[in-house]
Design an enzyme around this catalytic site. Structure first.
Site, PDB file in Angstrom:
ATOM      1  CD  GLN A   3      -6.953  -4.189   4.376  1.00 54.84           C
ATOM      2  OE1 GLN A   3      -7.902  -4.861   4.781  1.00 54.84           O
ATOM      3  NE2 GLN A   3      -7.094  -2.935   3.982  1.00 54.84           N
TER       4      GLN A   3
ATOM      5  CG  HIS B  38      -1.876   0.983   1.432  1.00 54.63           C
ATOM      6  ND1 HIS B  38      -1.604   2.269   1.848  1.00 54.63           N
ATOM      7  CD2 HIS B  38      -3.220   0.936   1.233  1.00 54.63           C
ATOM      8  CE1 HIS B  38      -2.736   2.959   1.907  1.00 54.63           C
ATOM      9  NE2 HIS B  38      -3.725   2.176   1.544  1.00 54.63           N
TER      10      HIS B  38
ATOM     11  CB  CYS C  83      -3.695   3.377  -1.537  1.00 56.75           C
ATOM     12  SG  CYS C  83      -4.858   4.693  -1.226  1.00 56.75           S
TER      13      CYS C  83
ATOM     14  CG  ASP D 159       0.633  -2.201   6.157  1.00 54.34           C
ATOM     15  OD1 ASP D 159      -0.286  -2.233   6.996  1.00 54.34           O
ATOM     16  OD2 ASP D 159       0.534  -1.633   5.056  1.00 54.34           O
TER      17      ASP D 159
ATOM     18  CE  LYS E 211      -7.272   0.172   6.399  1.00 56.19           C
ATOM     19  NZ  LYS E 211      -8.034   0.566   5.232  1.00 56.19           N
TER      20      LYS E 211
HETATM   21  N1  PMP Z   1      -1.778  -0.577   4.706  1.00 54.50           N
HETATM   22  C1  PMP Z   1      -2.752  -1.281   4.128  1.00 54.50           C
HETATM   23  C2  PMP Z   1      -2.463  -2.668   3.627  1.00 54.50           C
HETATM   24  C3  PMP Z   1      -4.021  -0.724   4.005  1.00 54.50           C
HETATM   25  O1  PMP Z   1      -4.998  -1.426   3.431  1.00 54.50           O
HETATM   26  C4  PMP Z   1      -4.255   0.578   4.491  1.00 54.50           C
HETATM   27  C5  PMP Z   1      -5.609   1.220   4.349  1.00 54.50           C
HETATM   28  N2  PMP Z   1      -6.231   0.997   3.133  1.00 54.50           N
HETATM   29  C6  PMP Z   1      -3.197   1.241   5.102  1.00 54.50           C
HETATM   30  C7  PMP Z   1      -1.976   0.638   5.193  1.00 54.50           C
HETATM   31  C8  PMP Z   1      -3.370   2.612   5.648  1.00 54.50           C
HETATM   32  O2  PMP Z   1      -4.331   2.633   6.647  1.00 54.50           O
HETATM   33  P1  PMP Z   1      -4.896   4.006   7.211  1.00 54.50           P
HETATM   34  O3  PMP Z   1      -5.383   4.787   6.009  1.00 54.50           O
HETATM   35  O4  PMP Z   1      -6.004   3.611   8.106  1.00 54.50           O
HETATM   36  O5  PMP Z   1      -3.780   4.686   7.910  1.00 54.50           O
END
Ligand code: PMP
Length: 453
Positions: free
Chosen positions: A217, A137, A379, A214, A240
């Site tokens: 998910q 991401h 993203c 990270d 999430k």
């Molecule tokens: N890493 C991953 C794999 C994500 O899916 C996301 C959110 N889509 C993020 C990081 C970032 O999360 P946040 O926008 O809640 O900071």
């Protein structure tokens, strides 16, 4: 200020369709109707719905216990402080960590930014490489690009194969004694691929790299035990995983947190201050400058209690059943291209495109059915470019989804096919234009993928 035990789900044990349907009742927004039709919420990778217990914990905080934490010497401030500290203990237990290894952030993005600004201090001499994977991401990519620019690190990426699994030969080539930081996702938000986080952490440790996961998910969907995983740092977002937005967690090993400098400066994180200089407290205070997101942290604690009552193993297992069912249905539609590592290697995410149709156009047809999905690059622009698409349609499940939700999604998808591929219904459904077949069944692709994606 005690949490409301009777608001936690009573149903324990395996989740099946009736249980999932019952759990839905804990989520007020899922009862909403638009145009007299219920909402089919399948955008859980973006954010999840909130159960009543979380909403009430936040409301109760404002109605009864609102005072700044760690400051006042009066009763309600003590109450808010107790609830805040209790939430830290709940999150620590959730990860099998210690409370002072838990730093509250705004979310996974801030957790990764915090590290990208501070971790250089603990990088060993002569290490010049930041290793990521091609699945990341933007939140686990752009902060590292910036660190690389600032400090002259080299960025490298572990390649993925055609089935979106990490190419372990490539990983072993790139993960070497020059690697300062090895940061990787536990689950791809774009295509759902799970990585073997314990193995990757071990390999990182063996070459002396700092390992960062990270888990944005992963934390909502699977049991994470940081001691068993053996990573140095791990981060995720509250929103999430049933919690409020604007709160997240960064776990770090105690000795490493002790060596990291603060990320932001101000109130609460200091030990002593003169006009000219200051000394800083220990973790977690050192990393939590200013008034924290108190209601968010307390709501997150309640969300974790709810998740534990449902059971993380139950959640993973039910989501896998939904994914298998959905994959089977979608792979029967020859106009649809599915991007997947197969149910065995994926969390509850199904990413696809329809030939010749923009993902946004598909999702707007879904909207007529109140089927909420995400369309776009998720993203993960570099991954999309590698796949040769501008984006995908992504369906992402949570434990409150049911087989009926999947059926309604498939109905909407068939409607979209009939709109964009008129006449398609007359064709026999010969079975999937699955660009990436289930990994275990696709040994050939594995060979081909060693080279070009
Ligand atoms: N890493 C991953 C794999 C994500 O899916 C996301 C959110 N889509 C993020 C990081 C970032 O999360 P946040 O926008 O809640 O900071």
């Amino acid at each position: 200020m005690t949490a409301d035990n009777d608001k936690l789900p009573r149903k324990k044990g395996k989740i099946d369709d009736p249980v999932a349907d019952d759990l839905k009742k804990d989520f007020p927004q899922l009862a909403r109707k638009i145009n007299r039709k219920r909402i089919v919420y399948l955008d859980n990778a973006a954010t999840t719905q909130k159960p009543s217990c979380v909403i009430e914990a936040v409301k109760r905080f404002y109605e009864e216990h609102n005072a700044n934490v760690h400051r006042g010497l009066y009763s309600i401030s003590e109450e808010s402080t107790r609830a805040f500290d209790e939430a830290r203990a709940i999150v620590a237990r959730f990860l099998s960590a210690e409370p002072d290894e838990i730093i509250f952030t705004k979310g996974a993005t801030e957790g990764l930014n915090l590290l990208s600004w501070t971790v250089k201090e603990i990088v060993g001499k002569g290490r010049e490489k930041i290793l990521l994977t091609e699945l990341e991401h933007h939140s686990n990519l752009v902060p590292w690009q910036e660190l690389a620019k600032r400090e002259g690190f080299k960025l490298e990426f572990v390649r993925i194969k055609k089935d979106f699994m990490l190419d372990m030969d490539d990983l072993k080539k790139k993960l070497d004694k020059k690697t300062a930081i090895f940061s990787f996702t536990a689950v791809s938000n774009a295509v759902g691929t799970k990585t073997d986080i314990a193995l990757l952490s071990r390999l990182g440790r063996e070459v002396g790299a700092i390992t960062i996961i990270d888990a944005a998910q992963a934390a909502p969907h699977m049991k994470l035990d940081v001691k068993e995983i053996g990573c140095d740092f791990l981060t995720f977002s509250g929103h999430k995983m049933l919690g409020p937005a604007g709160v997240g967690v960064l776990y770090g090993k105690k000795d490493l947190l002790g060596k990291l400098p603060p990320f932001q400066f101000g109130g609460h994180m200091i030990r002593d201050v003169d006009y000219e200089s200051a000394t800083y407290g220990d973790s977690p205070e050192k990393f939590e400058a200013g008034t924290p997101n108190m209601e968010g942290v307390i709501g997150l604690g309640e969300a974790v209690r709810y998740l534990e009552a449902v059971g993380l193993e139950n959640i993973s297992s039910w989501e896998n059943s939904l994914l298998r069912y959905a994959l089977k249905k979608v792979c029967e539609l020859e106009e649809v291209e599915v991007y997947t590592s197969g149910a065995e290697n994926s969390a509850g995410v199904l990413s696809f495109n329809m030939k010749g149709v923009h993902p946004h156009d598909i999702s707007s047809i879904f909207n007529d059915y109140n089927v909420c999905v995400r369309a776009g690059h998720h993203c993960t622009m570099p991954l999309m470019k590698k796949m040769g698409v501008s984006g995908t349609v992504r369906v992402s499940f949570y434990f409150y989804n049911t087989i009926e939700d999947v059926d309604l999604f498939v109905e909407a998808l068939k409607k979209a096919i009939s709109v964009f591929h008129p006449g398609a219904e007359e064709k026999p459904l010969l079975g999937g234009a699955v660009v990436v077949q289930e990994a275990e069944a696709d040994k050939e692709a594995e060979e081909e993928s060693k080279g070009d994606f």
